[in-house]
Scaffold this active site. Structure first.
Site, PDB file in Angstrom:
ATOM      1  N   LYS A 127      34.203  35.795  39.537  1.00 44.38           N
ATOM      2  CA  LYS A 127      33.631  34.980  38.337  1.00 44.38           C
ATOM      3  C   LYS A 127      34.244  34.159  37.380  1.00 44.38           C
ATOM      4  O   LYS A 127      33.931  32.865  37.281  1.00 44.38           O
ATOM      5  CB  LYS A 127      32.516  35.953  36.805  1.00 44.38           C
ATOM      6  N   ARG A 149      25.797  42.013  30.323  1.00 48.70           N
ATOM      7  CA  ARG A 149      26.455  43.072  31.150  1.00 48.70           C
ATOM      8  C   ARG A 149      25.778  43.919  31.113  1.00 48.70           C
ATOM      9  O   ARG A 149      25.579  45.547  31.824  1.00 48.70           O
ATOM     10  CB  ARG A 149      27.830  43.460  30.655  1.00 48.70           C
ATOM     11  N   ARG A 197      46.596  42.346  41.503  1.00 54.72           N
ATOM     12  CA  ARG A 197      46.515  41.605  40.488  1.00 54.72           C
ATOM     13  C   ARG A 197      47.302  41.737  39.845  1.00 54.72           C
ATOM     14  O   ARG A 197      47.384  42.637  39.149  1.00 54.72           O
ATOM     15  CB  ARG A 197      45.495  41.637  39.585  1.00 54.72           C
ATOM     16  N   ARG A 226      47.180  44.318  34.224  1.00 55.63           N
ATOM     17  CA  ARG A 226      46.628  44.246  32.828  1.00 55.63           C
ATOM     18  C   ARG A 226      46.131  45.473  32.786  1.00 55.63           C
ATOM     19  O   ARG A 226      46.282  46.731  33.890  1.00 55.63           O
ATOM     20  CB  ARG A 226      45.010  43.400  33.674  1.00 55.63           C
ATOM     21  N   ARG A 257      35.653  51.262  35.408  1.00 54.57           N
ATOM     22  CA  ARG A 257      34.572  49.671  35.554  1.00 54.57           C
ATOM     23  C   ARG A 257      33.551  49.485  36.791  1.00 54.57           C
ATOM     24  O   ARG A 257      33.036  49.296  36.347  1.00 54.57           O
ATOM     25  CB  ARG A 257      35.277  48.552  35.847  1.00 54.57           C
TER      26      ARG A 257
END
Ligand code: AMP
Length: 245
Positions: free
Chosen positions: A37, A112, A152, A185, A196
């Protein structure tokens, strides 16, 4: 709306180009964590000349600045939980009041939950704010998402993003551009990814169905090159606008 004193949400680092289309565009980018996104919003903000508003980025800025919201959000984000609707809605409301959002915006990571969606719908239907948003749902396989998120790595200095599976740096753990040690992160670990995704399917997937039912909606496959996806999103948004004009 209460705002932290001296705290501006607007991204003043880049000029806001002239809007290239007739009426304001309000686009909601929906989809699971890691679906791209943010990447798409960065591409499309150049096309449409409107700001990219990422609630994840805004919250991370609050955490960095140790604001009262940041102090509440820090632990919840690290655990992969959602921040309470009211707090996020207040933050989004303040951001939408910044002048650069008057001509449209790309919302990334909001709404969300169904309660955030109904709050946003009613806020955008207020005369002063304008047209209903167009929702774009980005779709991708869950296992592919796992690699994208847990692989990531970011450079804390130049912000370049790598992925140890699909786009690794030439020297393991270090940025190709400036040699800084790459960071992961807190919420990109396997354990937090699981949480998540559970949260996504329980609370956020119903938001996609909410907007699908509204008609101002399109679904785009996100498992393709960035420019191809951006082109399809732009075409889908134009299509919805033409149908509604
Ligand atoms: P993101 O960068 O969009 O993946 O968001 C990172 C984290 O910020 C999420 O896992 C949540 O903890 C929090 N967050 C971002 N957007 C929202 C939202 N709309 N509602 C609640 N929490 C959010």
């Amino acid at each position: 709306m209460q705002r932290e004193r001296g705290y501006s949400y607007a991204d003043h680092s880049e000029p806001n180009p002239v809007v290239s289309i007739g009426s304001p565009v309000r686009v909601l980018l929906l989809g699971a964590p890691g679906v791209g996104k943010g990447t798409q919003a960065k591409e499309l903000k150049q096309v449409w000349g409107i700001p990219h508003i990422s609630t994840g980025e805004l919250l991370r800025a609050h955490v960095r600045e140790n604001t009262s919201l940041g102090l509440v959000a820090r632990e919840m984000m690290a655990r992969g939980e959602l921040i309470p609707d009211l707090l996020v809605a207040q933050m989004v409301a303040a951001r939408l009041e910044e002048p650069d959002a008057f001509n449209g915006f790309i919302l990334d990571g909001f709404p969300r939950t169904l309660s955030q969606a109904t709050w946003l719908d009613s806020r955008l239907s207020e005369a002063a704010i304008g047209a209903s948003p167009i929702a774009i749902s980005l779709k991708m396989d869950d296992e592919y998402l796992r690699h994208r998120i847990t692989g990531r790595r970011n450079c804390p200095v130049c912000q370049t993003t790598f992925n140890i599976y699909v786009n690794p740096p030439s020297r393991d753990g270090y940025c190709d551009k400036d040699g800084s040690a790459l960071m992961q992160r807190d919420d990109d670990t396997e354990k937090v990814f699981e949480e998540r995704m559970r949260t996504y399917w329980r609370l956020s997937a119903p938001v996609v169905e909410h907007y699908r039912g509204h008609g101002r909606f399109a679904e785009v496959c996100a498992d393709r090159p960035v420019e191809e996806i951006a082109g399809e999103i732009a075409a889908a948004v134009d299509q919805v606008r033409i149908q509604l004009d």
